[in-house]
Motif scaffolding. Structure first.
Motif, mmCIF file in Angstrom:
data_model
loop_
_atom_site.group_PDB
_atom_site.id
_atom_site.type_symbol
_atom_site.label_atom_id
_atom_site.label_comp_id
_atom_site.label_asym_id
_atom_site.label_seq_id
_atom_site.Cartn_x
_atom_site.Cartn_y
_atom_site.Cartn_z
ATOM 1 N N ARG A 185 49.385 -32.590 17.625
ATOM 2 C CA ARG A 185 48.963 -33.848 18.234
ATOM 3 C C ARG A 185 50.083 -34.442 19.098
ATOM 4 O O ARG A 185 49.837 -34.995 20.168
ATOM 5 N N GLY A 186 51.347 -34.294 18.623
ATOM 6 C CA GLY A 186 52.472 -34.871 19.352
ATOM 7 C C GLY A 186 52.573 -34.363 20.772
ATOM 8 O O GLY A 186 52.827 -35.119 21.705
ATOM 9 N N ALA A 191 51.232 -34.819 27.027
ATOM 10 C CA ALA A 191 50.761 -34.008 28.152
ATOM 11 C C ALA A 191 50.087 -34.897 29.197
ATOM 12 O O ALA A 191 49.282 -35.762 28.872
ATOM 13 N N ASP A 192 50.441 -34.686 30.458
ATOM 14 C CA ASP A 192 49.779 -35.385 31.557
ATOM 15 C C ASP A 192 48.590 -34.585 32.068
ATOM 16 O O ASP A 192 47.550 -35.145 32.409
ATOM 17 N N LEU A 193 48.757 -33.265 32.105
ATOM 18 C CA LEU A 193 47.670 -32.370 32.489
ATOM 19 C C LEU A 193 47.627 -31.214 31.503
ATOM 20 O O LEU A 193 48.656 -30.615 31.205
ATOM 21 N N ILE A 194 46.448 -30.917 30.982
ATOM 22 C CA ILE A 194 46.260 -29.736 30.143
ATOM 23 C C ILE A 194 45.544 -28.708 31.009
ATOM 24 O O ILE A 194 44.434 -28.943 31.499
ATOM 25 N N MET A 219 39.878 -37.935 25.024
ATOM 26 C CA MET A 219 39.183 -39.231 24.991
ATOM 27 C C MET A 219 39.394 -39.953 23.667
ATOM 28 O O MET A 219 39.270 -41.171 23.590
ATOM 29 N N LEU A 220 39.731 -39.197 22.621
ATOM 30 C CA LEU A 220 39.940 -39.790 21.302
ATOM 31 C C LEU A 220 41.363 -40.319 21.117
ATOM 32 O O LEU A 220 41.621 -41.093 20.188
ATOM 33 N N LEU A 221 42.274 -39.887 21.993
ATOM 34 C CA LEU A 221 43.660 -40.346 21.891
ATOM 35 C C LEU A 221 43.789 -41.761 22.428
ATOM 36 O O LEU A 221 43.037 -42.187 23.307
ATOM 37 N N ARG A 222 44.780 -42.484 21.922
ATOM 38 C CA ARG A 222 45.021 -43.847 22.372
ATOM 39 C C ARG A 222 45.409 -43.873 23.846
ATOM 40 O O ARG A 222 46.201 -43.066 24.310
ATOM 41 N N LYS A 223 44.828 -44.795 24.583
ATOM 42 C CA LYS A 223 45.107 -44.917 26.021
ATOM 43 C C LYS A 223 46.576 -45.254 26.248
ATOM 44 O O LYS A 223 47.141 -46.147 25.616
ATOM 45 N N LYS A 229 43.350 -44.627 35.442
ATOM 46 C CA LYS A 229 42.066 -44.218 34.890
ATOM 47 C C LYS A 229 41.844 -42.728 35.151
ATOM 48 O O LYS A 229 42.105 -42.220 36.229
ATOM 49 N N GLY A 230 41.380 -42.026 34.118
ATOM 50 C CA GLY A 230 41.097 -40.599 34.263
ATOM 51 C C GLY A 230 42.197 -39.678 33.797
ATOM 52 O O GLY A 230 42.009 -38.458 33.752
ATOM 53 N N PHE A 231 43.348 -40.247 33.455
ATOM 54 C CA PHE A 231 44.478 -39.438 32.966
ATOM 55 C C PHE A 231 44.785 -39.823 31.531
ATOM 56 O O PHE A 231 44.584 -40.966 31.140
ATOM 57 N N PRO A 232 45.329 -38.850 30.755
ATOM 58 C CA PRO A 232 45.542 -37.423 31.065
ATOM 59 C C PRO A 232 44.219 -36.679 31.139
ATOM 60 O O PRO A 232 43.200 -37.171 30.620
ATOM 61 N N LEU A 233 44.241 -35.516 31.761
ATOM 62 C CA LEU A 233 42.999 -34.762 31.912
ATOM 63 C C LEU A 233 43.223 -33.275 31.712
ATOM 64 O O LEU A 233 44.349 -32.790 31.789
ATOM 65 N N ALA A 234 42.113 -32.575 31.451
ATOM 66 C CA ALA A 234 42.142 -31.126 31.268
ATOM 67 C C ALA A 234 41.473 -30.458 32.462
ATOM 68 O O ALA A 234 40.477 -30.967 32.984
#
Length: 328
Positions: A185-186, A191-194, A219-223, A229-234
């Protein structure tokens, strides 16, 4: 070693031989070389050049080297100068490393606007060589636009790479849903981009499913306050077929532009400088334990710990109190 002022001048003039010589100097463990290295870093501060620092991690076999070669070649094709600091795992027994990254990136190594430097991790926490930050600063002074810091692998301690980079990329291989359990999780939280790599051929459908799984998890991680808006993203990419690289660069630029406009970019650099200031003090205190007198006392206390005569925490406090006590 030549005159340090001349070496610094050669580095700032983008002399590749001087660049390699400077990094070798800052990686040296010799006391006289550390004094010269600090003098060198003092000279290079005047360059005031800034590069985009990109941290990169991923499980072994995910294609980190292939991605860096493809992405690096894409960037040099745009006229950008790219440096790669590839940190190889060191042997715990001998301290040696294979340092094979340069041979895995033959095409990028031939690019005149690219520079690849493998370095041993020296068993340092997180697979990041202790002097990686100074190596980054040297590459910046040499005028590189993008600096990749490729790390050994994925683990909780790997998050230390975020203390060097402006952007952190996490490479993932296509797999089933259980793959999510293999990533800490850490490291997900920094991560900024996966980037789900190997999205080609028979693995393309699996890569899309994996990307969807990670998008849902993000989406489940704390903002995070330092993200638009829209980051981080995969995203899915194919380093082998060089597919999706332009999209990755667009997203990196978008994120950096927003962070610079909002002040987060400079705030992050300041926080990193503070972190490494504390880390240098911590490492300096640890190096004091290499003294022969201290080693003898530690050995005696260790025997007492082994015999159950004293708790390990109490024994440690005895050493710390004696050798870090303030003078009266």
């Amino acid at each position: 070693m030549e005159n340090i002022a001349e070496l610094a001048k050669s580095v700032m003039n983008a002399d590749r031989r001087a660049l390699s010589q400077a990094i070798t100097l800052i990686e040296s463990l010799r006391d006289d070389h550390r004094i010269q290295a600090m003098e060198l870093m003092d000279h290079l501060r005047s360059s005031d050049r800034k590069a985009i620092r990109v941290g990169l991690s991923g499980t072994p076999g995910v294609g980190k080297s292939t991605f860096i070669e493809s992405f690096g070649t894409y960037l040099t094709g745009m006229g950008l100068r790219v440096a790669v600091l590839a940190v190889d795992p060191s042997s715990i027994r001998s301290g040696g490393s294979i340092l094979g990254d340069k041979t895995r990136m033959e095409r990028l190594a031939r690019e005149p606007n690219a520079y690849i430097r493998p370095s041993p991790s020296q068993t340092h926490l997180g697979g990041v060589a202790r002097r990686s930050r100074e190596a980054v600063a040297i590459c910046e002074a040499a005028g590189f636009d993008i600096i990749f810091i490729e790390t050994v692998g994925v683990g909780q301690s790997e998050t230390i790479v975020s203390e060097i980079s402006d952007i952190f990329l996490l490479l993932i291989a296509p797999a089933g849903g259980d793959e999510l359990q293999g990533v800490k999780r850490g490291i997900m939280e920094i991560a900024d981009l996966i980037l789900v790599n190997k999205a080609d051929g028979d693995l393309k459908a699996a890569a899309s499913r994996t990307c969807s799984d990670y998008s849902s998890s993000l989406m489940l991680l704390r903002k995070r306050v330092h993200d638009p808006k829209g980051f981080p993203l995969a995203m899915t990419i194919s380093a082998l077929e060089e597919d999706g690289l332009a999209d990755v660069w667009d997203k990196i630029e978008e994120l950096l532009d927003w962070r610079k406009a909002e002040g987060w970019f400079n705030n992050n650099r300041t926080a990193q400088s503070r972190f490494w200031f504390k880390e240098e003090i911590r490492q300096g205190l640890l190096s004091m334990l290499d003294d022969e007198e201290v080693k003898e006392e530690m050995s005696a206390l260790m025997n007492m710990v082994d015999n159950g005569e004293i708790y390990s925490s109490a024994a440690a406090q005895k050493i710390l109190k004696k050798y870090t006590a303030k003078p009266s």
